[in-house]
Design a protein around this motif. Sequence first.
Motif, short mmCIF file in Angstrom:
data_model
loop_
_atom_site.label_atom_id
_atom_site.label_comp_id
_atom_site.label_asym_id
_atom_site.label_seq_id
_atom_site.Cartn_x
_atom_site.Cartn_y
_atom_site.Cartn_z
N THR A 161 0.86 -1.43 -0.19
CA THR A 161 0.30 -0.20 0.28
C THR A 161 0.83 0.68 0.04
O THR A 161 2.36 1.10 0.43
N GLY A 194 -5.03 9.50 2.44
CA GLY A 194 -4.78 8.18 1.90
C GLY A 194 -4.77 6.75 1.05
O GLY A 194 -2.98 7.02 1.90
N SER A 199 -4.09 3.74 -0.49
CA SER A 199 -3.99 3.09 -1.80
C SER A 199 -3.34 0.76 -2.50
O SER A 199 -2.18 1.48 -2.10
N TRP A 212 -1.23 11.08 -9.44
CA TRP A 212 -1.64 11.11 -8.09
C TRP A 212 -3.54 12.38 -7.46
O TRP A 212 -3.24 13.53 -8.88
N THR A 249 -8.31 13.79 -2.47
CA THR A 249 -9.44 14.01 -2.01
C THR A 249 -9.44 15.71 -1.40
O THR A 249 -8.99 16.05 -0.78
N LEU A 290 -4.07 9.86 -3.45
CA LEU A 290 -4.58 8.30 -3.77
C LEU A 290 -3.97 8.13 -5.11
O LEU A 290 -3.79 9.32 -5.95
N HIS A 298 -3.06 6.74 -8.61
CA HIS A 298 -3.43 6.15 -9.68
C HIS A 298 -2.93 5.14 -9.80
O HIS A 298 -1.52 4.43 -10.04
N ALA A 357 -3.46 2.63 -8.56
CA ALA A 357 -4.04 1.09 -7.44
C ALA A 357 -5.28 -0.29 -7.73
O ALA A 357 -5.88 0.33 -9.33
N TRP A 405 -8.83 2.09 -2.95
CA TRP A 405 -8.31 3.44 -2.26
C TRP A 405 -8.82 3.57 -0.92
O TRP A 405 -10.26 3.03 -1.14
N ASP A 462 -9.49 5.72 1.73
CA ASP A 462 -9.77 7.53 2.51
C ASP A 462 -10.08 7.45 4.14
O ASP A 462 -10.91 6.77 4.80
N HIS A 466 -12.74 2.79 -2.76
CA HIS A 466 -13.49 2.28 -4.34
C HIS A 466 -12.17 1.43 -4.41
O HIS A 466 -11.30 1.01 -3.89
#
Length: 165
Positions: A26, A75, A77, A103, A106, A112, A114, A116, A119, A121, A144
């Motif tokens: 992560t 974030g 990811s 990235w 939020t 976050l 890109h 991944a 995601w 929060d 998400h």
Amino acid sequence: MIELEKVTGDPARLRQVYGCFPSGVTAVCALDDGLPVGMAASSFTCVSLDPALVSVCVQNTSTTWPRLRDLPRLGISVLGQDQRGAAGQLAAKDGDRFAGLEWTETPEGGLLMHGAVAWLDCSVYAEVPAGDHAVVLLAVHGMHAEPGAAPLVFHGSQFRQLVAV
């Protein structure tokens, strides 16, 4: 019969044993005074569904965690199998960890990455001292996922890809 060896204080041997358990990778990231700050963590795990909690373990010697711990949102990811380079950059001790990485921010300031596969929060829920690390519990506020995408895996001190059998 399996003969167990005693834990001796050899961190390399213990790391080798721990490395037999595969984990996802992560990125834990946020904006700090308008600048991206983040780190890679392979010690991520799901903790609770109600309330929604996850955890990461952070080395006490980390110079990044003190910059992240008091920020309102982080974030998380879950990196995809093609993000070995991003994982290496985010784990680096020096240099621009975000050079060339894409990235999204939020509304509350988490970052976050890109590419991944999932995601989250999050905000810090609790931090528990645990030897040479801290176990950080994170409350999940948003999420998400791309369940069809393959994650990056860390096993045996190497990045690996999953293969369906």
